[in-house]
Write an enzyme that holds these catalytic residues in place. Structure first.
Site, PDB file in Angstrom:
ATOM      1  N   CYS A  76       0.896  -1.171   0.000  1.00 40.67           N
ATOM      2  CA  CYS A  76       0.000   0.000   0.000  1.00 40.67           C
ATOM      3  C   CYS A  76       0.923   1.205   0.000  1.00 40.67           C
ATOM      4  O   CYS A  76       1.536   1.519   1.023  1.00 40.67           O
ATOM      5  CB  CYS A  76      -0.913  -0.013   1.233  1.00 40.67           C
ATOM      6  SG  CYS A  76      -1.822   1.533   1.485  1.00 40.67           S
ATOM      7  N   CYS A 216      -5.590   5.592  -3.572  1.00 40.96           N
ATOM      8  CA  CYS A 216      -4.891   4.312  -3.487  1.00 40.96           C
ATOM      9  C   CYS A 216      -3.516   4.517  -4.098  1.00 40.96           C
ATOM     10  O   CYS A 216      -3.396   4.742  -5.305  1.00 40.96           O
ATOM     11  CB  CYS A 216      -5.667   3.224  -4.224  1.00 40.96           C
ATOM     12  SG  CYS A 216      -4.819   1.613  -4.271  1.00 40.96           S
TER      13      CYS A 216
END
Length: 305
Positions: A76, A216
């Site tokens: 991430c 994201c």
């Protein structure tokens, strides 16, 4: 159990971050903690749970990231910047190699994107565009869409397509289809619709294990690489990438290494009682609010408008 955490965000992608180096919880217990703390209807909320973990001979420290549904992601990148900052502060360093679930990343402090905005540079890759590495068990034309997609493993799986205008209803429908774990993509995938706005990119992502999200980081990285691979931007050119949460700077090399620079904003320090077995948590006790950081980021985003 009582856990201390920092509420943080990278480009609007927000997380509770726990220093887990001295904690001994099983994967199932961490999944329960993630479901409790990253529940948008719960006492903290977030796009997932970040863990600062111990390093090894090759890495100063590590990162784990659990999605809000308790599943663990390979990486991430918005969260990586926040964990990197926590690691820098824990060890008194300005750069490091970070151990991820299935790969590594290089991270370093960088001059701020804007006044008062803590900024971290991350480099990951080489990203793979092999369908098997993305988890595709067939051909991309088997997707329930007429659009042309680029598949990228960052190493977490991404499907990226470029559109004239983002249709969120269409994006959510395709994202939910991927989220169901179909035979074509049994491990699921992140889906991004990208608008090219002059030299910049604007990205909307349906994130695996999360849903439609304001930001994201790995999707923004995959979008930069996809834009370079399809000739929309040059390799090794700095690109601004926007999303509903803010922006990052990035570039992709012909070697499929991707560099992203963006904020790592700490909002407050708190502690909370959590029951991993039932995935529930009490009310957090906030010990320190970092108002200056929050205001600096808000000012930076407002200036973009």
């Amino acid at each position: 159990m009582r856990l201390a955490f920092v509420k943080c965000h990278g480009s609007g992608n927000d997380f509770p971050l726990v220093d887990a180096r001295a904690l001994d919880l099983s994967d199932a217990e961490w999944a329960g903690v993630a479901r409790a703390l990253a529940d948008r209807n719960g006492p903290v909320g977030g796009d997932g749970l970040l863990l600062l973990t111990a390093g090894d001979d090759s890495h100063a420290f590590g990162m784990r990231m659990f999605n809000s549904d308790g599943s663990e992601a390979e990486t991430c990148l918005n969260g990586l910047r926040c964990v990197a900052r926590a690691g820098f502060e824990a060890f008194g360093i300005d750069a490091a190699e970070v151990k991820l679930k299935t790969s590594s990343a290089s991270v370093a402090r960088e001059a701020g994107l804007a006044p008062g905005v803590a900024t971290v540079r991350t480099q990951v890759g080489p990203a793979s565009i092999a369908l098997a590495d993305v988890g595709i068990r067939g051909a991309l034309d088997q997707l329930p869409s007429d659009r042309a997609f680029t598949a990228v493993a960052m190493p977490n799986p991404h499907l990226v397509t470029f559109v004239d205008a983002i249709d969120e209803v269409e994006l959510v429908a395709l994202g939910q289809w991927c989220e169901s774990g179909p035979a074509l993509i049994p491990g699921r995938a992140n889906v991004s619709f990208v608008e090219q706005r002059g030299p910049d990119l604007f990205v909307r992502t349906f994130e695996r294990g999360v849903g439609l999200t304001d930001s994201c980081g790995s999707a923004m990285a995959a979008s930069i690489l996809s834009a370079a691979l399809t000739g929309r931007v040059p390799f090794d050119a700095d690109v601004r990438v926007f999303n509903k949460g803010g922006l990052v700077r990035g570039r992709a090399g012909a070697d499929r290494m991707v560099t992203i620079s963006g904020n790592a904003t700490f909002l407050y320090d708190a502690s909370i009682e959590v029951d991993p077995a039932t995935a529930t948590a009490g009310a957090p006790v906030v010990h320190n609010r970092r108002e200056g950081e929050a205001q600096a980021w808000d000012a930076a985003v407002k200036a973009l408008a």
